[in-house]
Design an enzyme around this catalytic site. Structure first.
Site, PDB file in Angstrom:
ATOM      1  N   ARG A   3       0.890  -1.181   0.000  1.00  0.00           N
ATOM      2  CA  ARG A   3       0.000   0.000   0.000  1.00  0.00           C
ATOM      3  C   ARG A   3       0.915   1.214   0.000  1.00  0.00           C
ATOM      4  O   ARG A   3       1.682   1.419   0.947  1.00  0.00           O
ATOM      5  CB  ARG A   3      -0.897  -0.002   1.235  1.00  0.00           C
ATOM      6  CG  ARG A   3      -1.529   1.346   1.505  1.00  0.00           C
ATOM      7  CD  ARG A   3      -2.617   1.299   2.549  1.00  0.00           C
ATOM      8  NE  ARG A   3      -3.806   0.649   2.033  1.00  0.00           N
ATOM      9  CZ  ARG A   3      -4.999   0.709   2.622  1.00  0.00           C
ATOM     10  NH1 ARG A   3      -5.161   1.381   3.729  1.00  0.00           N
ATOM     11  NH2 ARG A   3      -6.034   0.097   2.087  1.00  0.00           N
ATOM     12  N   HIS A  23      -7.461   0.977  -6.238  1.00  0.00           N
ATOM     13  CA  HIS A  23      -7.599   0.055  -5.100  1.00  0.00           C
ATOM     14  C   HIS A  23      -8.274  -1.229  -5.619  1.00  0.00           C
ATOM     15  O   HIS A  23      -9.432  -1.491  -5.319  1.00  0.00           O
ATOM     16  CB  HIS A  23      -8.442   0.735  -4.014  1.00  0.00           C
ATOM     17  CG  HIS A  23      -8.360   0.092  -2.659  1.00  0.00           C
ATOM     18  ND1 HIS A  23      -7.586  -1.021  -2.394  1.00  0.00           N
ATOM     19  CD2 HIS A  23      -8.966   0.417  -1.480  1.00  0.00           C
ATOM     20  CE1 HIS A  23      -7.729  -1.349  -1.111  1.00  0.00           C
ATOM     21  NE2 HIS A  23      -8.555  -0.496  -0.541  1.00  0.00           N
ATOM     22  N   GLN A  45     -10.181  -3.845  -3.371  1.00  0.00           N
ATOM     23  CA  GLN A  45     -11.454  -3.325  -2.869  1.00  0.00           C
ATOM     24  C   GLN A  45     -12.563  -3.476  -3.911  1.00  0.00           C
ATOM     25  O   GLN A  45     -13.645  -3.976  -3.619  1.00  0.00           O
ATOM     26  CB  GLN A  45     -11.272  -1.840  -2.500  1.00  0.00           C
ATOM     27  CG  GLN A  45     -12.527  -1.211  -1.935  1.00  0.00           C
ATOM     28  CD  GLN A  45     -12.897  -1.762  -0.573  1.00  0.00           C
ATOM     29  OE1 GLN A  45     -12.105  -1.733   0.343  1.00  0.00           O
ATOM     30  NE2 GLN A  45     -14.106  -2.290  -0.433  1.00  0.00           N
ATOM     31  N   ASP A  92     -17.498   7.188  -0.476  1.00  0.00           N
ATOM     32  CA  ASP A  92     -16.188   7.078   0.177  1.00  0.00           C
ATOM     33  C   ASP A  92     -15.922   8.433   0.843  1.00  0.00           C
ATOM     34  O   ASP A  92     -16.639   9.420   0.570  1.00  0.00           O
ATOM     35  CB  ASP A  92     -15.116   6.749  -0.893  1.00  0.00           C
ATOM     36  CG  ASP A  92     -13.719   6.524  -0.318  1.00  0.00           C
ATOM     37  OD1 ASP A  92     -13.593   6.346   0.908  1.00  0.00           O
ATOM     38  OD2 ASP A  92     -12.744   6.521  -1.109  1.00  0.00           O
ATOM     39  N   CYS A 143     -16.356   1.622   1.083  1.00  0.00           N
ATOM     40  CA  CYS A 143     -15.144   0.811   1.285  1.00  0.00           C
ATOM     41  C   CYS A 143     -14.701   0.835   2.743  1.00  0.00           C
ATOM     42  O   CYS A 143     -13.980  -0.064   3.171  1.00  0.00           O
ATOM     43  CB  CYS A 143     -14.030   1.300   0.359  1.00  0.00           C
ATOM     44  SG  CYS A 143     -13.707   3.063   0.508  1.00  0.00           S
ATOM     45  N   ARG A 189     -13.532  -8.698   1.792  1.00  0.00           N
ATOM     46  CA  ARG A 189     -12.138  -8.394   1.445  1.00  0.00           C
ATOM     47  C   ARG A 189     -11.274  -9.629   1.697  1.00  0.00           C
ATOM     48  O   ARG A 189     -10.431  -9.989   0.880  1.00  0.00           O
ATOM     49  CB  ARG A 189     -11.614  -7.228   2.299  1.00  0.00           C
ATOM     50  CG  ARG A 189     -12.124  -5.857   1.922  1.00  0.00           C
ATOM     51  CD  ARG A 189     -11.580  -5.356   0.601  1.00  0.00           C
ATOM     52  NE  ARG A 189     -10.128  -5.265   0.556  1.00  0.00           N
ATOM     53  CZ  ARG A 189      -9.403  -4.257   1.039  1.00  0.00           C
ATOM     54  NH1 ARG A 189      -9.997  -3.216   1.569  1.00  0.00           N
ATOM     55  NH2 ARG A 189      -8.070  -4.262   0.948  1.00  0.00           N
TER      56      ARG A 189
HETATM   57  N1  NVA Z   1     -10.179   6.837  -0.951  1.00  0.00           N
HETATM   58  C1  NVA Z   1      -9.759   6.335   0.355  1.00  0.00           C
HETATM   59  C2  NVA Z   1      -9.973   4.863   0.405  1.00  0.00           C
HETATM   60  C3  NVA Z   1      -9.611   4.218   1.734  1.00  0.00           C
HETATM   61  C4  NVA Z   1      -9.808   2.734   1.722  1.00  0.00           C
HETATM   62  C5  NVA Z   1      -8.304   6.690   0.594  1.00  0.00           C
HETATM   63  O1  NVA Z   1      -7.499   6.546  -0.343  1.00  0.00           O
HETATM   64  O2  NVA Z   1      -7.978   7.139   1.691  1.00  0.00           O
HETATM   65  N1   CP Z   2     -11.115  -0.236   2.719  1.00  0.00           N
HETATM   66  C1   CP Z   2      -9.837  -0.296   3.127  1.00  0.00           C
HETATM   67  O1   CP Z   2      -8.903  -0.526   2.346  1.00  0.00           O
HETATM   68  O2   CP Z   2      -9.687  -0.115   4.460  1.00  0.00           O
HETATM   69  P1   CP Z   2      -8.298   0.144   5.208  1.00  0.00           P
HETATM   70  O3   CP Z   2      -7.797   1.469   4.736  1.00  0.00           O
HETATM   71  O4   CP Z   2      -8.655   0.143   6.681  1.00  0.00           O
HETATM   72  O5   CP Z   2      -7.353  -0.963   4.845  1.00  0.00           O
END
Ligand code: NVA
Ligand code: CP
Length: 307
Positions: free
Chosen positions: A104, A131, A134, A224, A264, A292
């Site tokens: 990540r 992502h 997801q 989101d 998500c 997930r």
């Molecule tokens: N759009 C959000 C998704 C988190 C799972 C982010 O990138 O923070």
């Molecule tokens: N939806 C998701 O990826 O959650 P986290 O950021 O908690 O991993």
């Protein structure tokens, strides 16, 4: 066996995604019945996190250890990606120690460096661009809820045209459905991604600034956070711009009666979604979060040819 990665949803074909969903359903049953399933015995996975996470970390670690493997969590301060060491060197290093790399990161170009320099499968656990784990999970959740009938599906995403939306649009390039992104002017998703998906002529993709028009007769309303990781300092400004895009009882009343509410997570309750909506009978957010784990198990099994 050729090396496979999961960097974007369209690393799979439409047919491969349906195979992945069938496998996910099978692994979900195995996991829930605590069946012994250890294809990753004596295997390890490096999990590189440059950003925070609850779901991604715990679902990958839990899933991989259930499948007999050992997952190693590397926190942002452990790695110092781009400061202490480059993505390309880390990819070569972990390819020597581990059977899988999950990462990540902020910049999508770091993810592409992992892909380019790794000799083991790389799984994208979120970048600023996309992502995939997801969105594969999200479509599996819909496929399951709709008893595999995803024909004529209308998905309306309401909010920022972010990494989640780019993945939805890429999914629309390989599976047929109608996707609408409802966002404020200036917060539209990546134009190149829209152009790419439209060039496949498979799905209808709409971008609108009108929330009611966007969610009209939707089967799914998805939202989101208004400011993603890396943008949190913009939140006060964004609250002013995004408040007409809150998913509340009034907006969701324009969707189909049996619409699914999806997010998500993590959710900033009272901002992009009200408690009434996220806690309603239409909401599947925790089923989605559970999925997930199962979808990622299926991804790992598929990439490593463990069937
Ligand atoms: N759009 C959000 C998704 C988190 C799972 C982010 O990138 O923070
Ligand atoms: N939806 C998701 O990826 O959650 P986290 O950021 O908690 O991993």
């Amino acid at each position: 066996m050729s090396l496979k990665h999961c960097i974007k949803v369209d690393d799979f074909s439409g047919n491969e995604i349906i195979d992945l969903f069938n496998l996910t359903a099978e692994l979900k049953h195995k996991y829930r019945t605590k069946e012994d399933f250890r294809p990753f015995k004596n295997h390890s996975m490096a999990m590189i996190f440059a950003k925070p996470s609850a779901r991604t970390r715990v679902s990958f670690e839990t899933g991989f250890s259930w499948m007999g493997g050992h997952a190693i969590y590397l926190a942002p301060q452990d790695i110092g990606l781009g400061k202490r060491e480059s993505a390309s060197d880390l990819a070569q290093l972990f390819s020597r120690y581990n059977d899988l790399i999950m990462a990540r990161v902020f910049s999508h170009s770091d993810m592409l460096d992992f892909e380019k320099h790794s000799t083991v499968p790389v799984i994208n656990g979120l970048t600023d661009y996309n992502h995939p784990c997801q969105i594969l999970t999200d479509m599996f959740t819909i496929w399951e809820a709709k008893q595999k009938n995803i024909n004529d599906l209308k998905v309306a995403y309401v909010g920022d045209g972010n990494n989640i939306v780019n993945s939805w649009i890429r999914l629309a390039s390989i599976l047929p459905f109608e996707f609408t992104c409802v966002c404020p002017e200036g917060y539209e998703p990546d134009p190149e991604t829209i152009k790419f998906a439209e060039s496949k002529n498979l799905s209808k993709i709409n971008i609108t600034n009108d929330p009611i028009k966007g969610v009209m007769n939707a089967d799914v309303i998805y939202t989101d956070v208004w400011a993603s990781m890396g943008q949190k300092e913009e939140i006060d400004e964004r609250i002013k711009i995004f408040s007409p895009f809150q998913v509340n009882d009034s907006l969701s009343s324009h969707a189909k009666d049996d619409y699914l509410f999806m997010h998500c997570l993590p959710a900033e309750r009272g901002r992009e979604v009200t408690d009434n909506v996220i806690d309603s009978k239409n909401s599947v957010v925790f089923e989605q979060a559970e999925n997930r784990l199962h979808t990622q198990n299926a991804i790992m099994v598929t990439l490593c040819d463990k069937l």
